[in-house]
Scaffold this active site. Structure first.
Site, PDB file in Angstrom:
ATOM      1  CG  HIS A   1      -1.700  -1.249   1.417  1.00  0.00           C
ATOM      2  ND1 HIS A   1      -2.951  -1.485   0.895  1.00  0.00           N
ATOM      3  CD2 HIS A   1      -1.346  -2.393   2.077  1.00  0.00           C
ATOM      4  CE1 HIS A   1      -3.350  -2.709   1.241  1.00  0.00           C
ATOM      5  NE2 HIS A   1      -2.388  -3.270   1.942  1.00  0.00           N
TER       6      HIS A   1
ATOM      7  CB  SER B   1      12.681  23.024 -14.911  1.00  0.00           C
ATOM      8  OG  SER B   1      11.859  24.171 -15.033  1.00  0.00           O
TER       9      SER B   1
ATOM     10  CE  LYS C   1      11.405  19.704 -10.715  1.00  0.00           C
ATOM     11  NZ  LYS C   1      10.010  19.963 -11.022  1.00  0.00           N
TER      12      LYS C   1
ATOM     13  CD  GLU D   1       8.970  12.599 -15.188  1.00  0.00           C
ATOM     14  OE1 GLU D   1       7.931  13.244 -15.036  1.00  0.00           O
ATOM     15  OE2 GLU D   1      10.088  13.133 -15.314  1.00  0.00           O
TER      16      GLU D   1
END
Ligand code: ARG
Length: 469
Positions: A166, A287, A293, A300
């Site tokens: 979980h 970024s 970043k 991804e």
């Protein structure tokens, strides 16, 4: 480059004889597949060479004719590979482009190649030859990634991380064990591809348009030339079904689903909140607005690409659904989803194979995270069972100890003996060995368990398995 020819059908189309007007220009472009099926040229030529050889073997054409055809086809292949072949939309597809060029090159004899054959058995053959090659390449790409994971597992057998259920800390596990879980998924994927390959490797040639041919062909002969396991047993089925493409795409969708799970974990682990790993800069991007970043683009993107592969599987199922026997032009639509599936899968496996050996593991952060969330609570319960308490009662007692820990901000391992004895008198000083992360991990010492010794043995077995393939 693809050129449009505007000549009359009767002179340019191999099927022009029956027609009195030329194809509508838009329809010609709309129905053509040459833009994408040119990728099949090698397999189309290999299939044609085998077919011509079979025609000579059975005396349907002469050996001289066969030699001229084979030489012509080899010349065409060289032209294509050197970029000296102009693809024509008017010639619709890879089959007619190559055949027309053959006739141009070697004259009348070239017109005999299509004896006892149709584009219907030809395209199904091309597709199977193509897919067989791609499956072999994908199996190698899987092996490369599996090997990388096994090497990490062997190296990191003692590395402790929190295991989750979980997405809540559950029990400490070996990071190597976690890597071997991924490897096990990929091994099943490999098995699925091998199994699929068996059904791919059946030869449609000889089915011709749908019913077979009136020529005395020898299908076993062409099948052996092309390394097929044998000819397809039913001509109608051979030219029409694309279940082998669908089956491959289902296997591909499962692989991408697995990669998407790995990706998700890599994304989480490289976040500031987890901080378990560092991906090298060369697999990340920044970024354009936020200077701090460093984004885990590769995982991804692989996670995102899994969606389109599943989409291709669905579009192929819908393509095949309700098609009457035998060949229908619908099936021309099988190629783009298949090709994109192959390309996406190849790219994803390659980038994962490149990236995984370079991942930096932050041992201290993983161990610290494993200490949170009372990850050794089950070990305390098991300890109480060994001291004679029934598991359900032990579960209840440890639950109370955990509640006490939550209230006081203490892990079980830092509570004093007296504190612990308040929950059960059977608890003694030997409890502390059980409550360490190492003790917890090493206690799961059986086949498939996370004890480092088991992880090392599993990695060694996986290494042997991979070596022998
Ligand atoms: N381009 C076609 C395809 O991809 C080849 C087979 C065409 N057969 C036909 N009867 N029109 O399926």
């Amino acid at each position: 480059m693809v050129s449009n020819m505007t000549d009359d059908n009767s002179s340019t189309k191999p099927w022009g004889g029956r027609f009195t007007e030329s194809t509508d220009a838009f329809v010609e472009a709309f129905t053509a597949s040459i833009d994408f099926d040119q990728r099949l040229y090698r397999h189309d030529i290999a299939g044609s060479i085998a077919h011509a050889s079979m025609l000579a073997h059975t005396g349907i054409i002469t050996t001289e004719e066969c030699s001229a055809i084979v030489a012509g086809l080899q010349g065409i292949q060289a032209d294509i590979e050197q970029g000296n072949f102009e693809w024509s939309v008017a010639l619709e597809d890879i089959h007619m482009n190559i055949e027309a060029r053959l006739i141009e090159r070697i004259g009348e004899t070239g017109k005999k190649l299509h004896t006892g054959r149709s584009r219907n058995d030809q395209v199904a053959t091309d597709l199977r030859l193509y897919l067989r090659d791609e499956i072999d390449g994908l199996c190698s790409a899987l092996k490369r990634l599996q090997t990388a994971l096994v090497e990490i597992a062997a190296r990191e057998a003692d590395t402790i991380m929190p295991g989750f259920t979980h997405l809540q800390v559950a029990m400490p596990v070996s990071f190597g064990h976690h890597m071997l879980a991924w490897e096990a998924m990929l091994e099943r994927d490999h098995q699925r591809l091998l199994d699929c390959r068996k059904r791919v490797n059946i030869m449609p040639l000889g089915a011709a348009a749908l019913a077979g041919t009136s020529f005395p062909i020898d299908r076993a002969y062409s099948a052996s030339l092309l390394d097929f396991d044998g000819p397809a047993g039913n001509s109608l089925d051979a030219v029409s079904d694309r279940d082998f493409v669908i089956e491959f795409c289902a296997a591909a969708a499962l692989i991408m689903m697995h990669l998407s799970r790995f990706s998700e974990e890599l994304v989480l682990w490289s976040s500031a909140q987890f901080d378990f790993i560092e991906l090298p800069d060369r697999f990340c991007t920044g970024s354009s607005i936020m200077p701090q970043k460093k984004n885990p683009d590769v995982p991804e993107l692989v996670r995102g690409k899994s969606g389109r592969v599943t989409g291709h599987l669905l579009s192929l199922l819908m393509l095949m659904k309700s098609q009457p026997l035998a060949y229908n032009k619908d099936n021309q639509e099988d190629k783009e989803p298949l090709f994109d599936t192959v390309d996406t899968l190849k790219g994803s496996l390659r980038v994962f194979g490149d990236m995984m050996p370079t991942v930096e593991i932050k041992h201290a952060n993983m161990a610290a995270a494993a200490k949170q969330g009372f990850s050794t609570a089950t070990d305390l319960a098991d300890y109480l069972v060994r001291k004679g308490i029934a598991f359900r009662d032990a579960h209840e007692l440890v639950g109370r100890a955990v509640r006490h820990g939550v209230e006081t901000g203490k892990d079980l391992s830092v509570m004093t003996l007296q504190e612990l004895q308040a929950f059960s008198a059977v608890i003694d000083t030997d409890v502390f060995a059980v409550l360490t992360l190492e003790g917890s991990m090493s206690a799961r010492d059986h086949t498939g368990g996370t004890a480092p010794a088991q992880v090392r043995a599993a990695a060694a077995a996986a290494r042997e398995r991979l070596k022998s393939r």
